[in-house]
Design a protein around this motif. Sequence first.
Motif, short mmCIF file in Angstrom:
data_model
loop_
_atom_site.label_atom_id
_atom_site.label_comp_id
_atom_site.label_asym_id
_atom_site.label_seq_id
_atom_site.Cartn_x
_atom_site.Cartn_y
_atom_site.Cartn_z
N LEU A 67 -74.50 -36.46 -53.82
CA LEU A 67 -73.05 -36.37 -54.03
C LEU A 67 -72.64 -37.08 -55.31
N GLY A 68 -73.12 -38.31 -55.49
CA GLY A 68 -72.75 -39.07 -56.68
C GLY A 68 -73.22 -38.39 -57.94
N ALA A 69 -74.47 -37.90 -57.95
CA ALA A 69 -75.01 -37.25 -59.14
C ALA A 69 -74.24 -35.98 -59.46
N ARG A 70 -73.85 -35.25 -58.44
CA ARG A 70 -73.10 -34.01 -58.67
C ARG A 70 -71.73 -34.30 -59.28
N LEU A 71 -71.05 -35.32 -58.76
CA LEU A 71 -69.73 -35.66 -59.30
C LEU A 71 -69.84 -36.21 -60.71
#
Length: 340
Positions: A199-203
């Motif tokens: 999630l963090g990498a995608r955002l």
Amino acid sequence: GPTLFLAGDSTMADKPDLDFPERGWGQLFRELVRPPLRLENRAVNGRSTKSFRDLGHWDALLESLSAGDWVVIQFGHNDGKVSDPTRFTHPDGEYRTNLQRYVRETRALGGHPVLATSGVRRRFDEDGAFYDSHGDYPRVVREVAYEEGVPLLEMENVTRTLVQQHEMERSRSLYLHFEPGEHPQLPDGLHDDTHYSELGARLVAELAAREMARVHLPFVQYLKLDRLVPPPPAWSPDLGDGTFMNPVLHADYSDPDVVRVGDDYWMTSSSFSNVPGLPILHSRDLVNWTLVGHALPRLVPEEVFSSPQHGNGVWAPAIRHHDGRFWIYYPDPDFGIHVT
């Protein structure tokens, strides 16, 4: 078509073990790229500006680089490891020199360098207030970008906002936080406030794409920008209770000049003898303005401006945009007209 190279550390790098929950933002950025743009993620876990060169990664990138390609350079997490001489660099010493060399060597082969500040670590004090942990490294990236005339991705600023918006508890989901037994690959659990979850990498990948669009990099036409989380709605003066609010800039921006580039508005103003000078503000609606940086790190001649010069310095600048670059013309009543 052109190739976009990514040079950086573990926060950017691909993670081939998909059973492990860690991801780099460059890994998820690949989903936003469409032909003819190609992505080459050359980021490597644990690297600094020093070890990325010393271990041969930079030379390998240059061997693959063709004229017209782009290179996004983002280091800082590991340059600050004082106890490790194979990676540590002083911000105003070897770190600055390494960034300059990366920029100039890319250009020497006909490539286009782009600098990026590091994404923030998740850091909150005992009162729940966020604090930065990268010290002077982001400042040096900004200074080198200015001095070398390189586009700058403000990843520190946008990831700081992301973490602050998620607040102390919810921001745990952006990084690697697992209790014992919660993840099959982490039987003892893990609490890591540097590396990203999927999630963090995608955002963060989406934020990087937005930053590339903000500075008008030509290859953004090949990014799937329509897949990004939509930006916040435009400001409205209607308070919803029958009353309205007038916008106020909480500072004095004298003699402002504004240029429109696409859907963005950019403003600068007189800064007189203040350093840094020539403030740069951004808006989407000519109402809400955000201070995003300064175009003038020092005033010349420095021997004159080393002492107070009230009312002297930068007067009534003019900002223009041409051929993908911003130009600011500013007069000094004592030393003539300058351009930056």
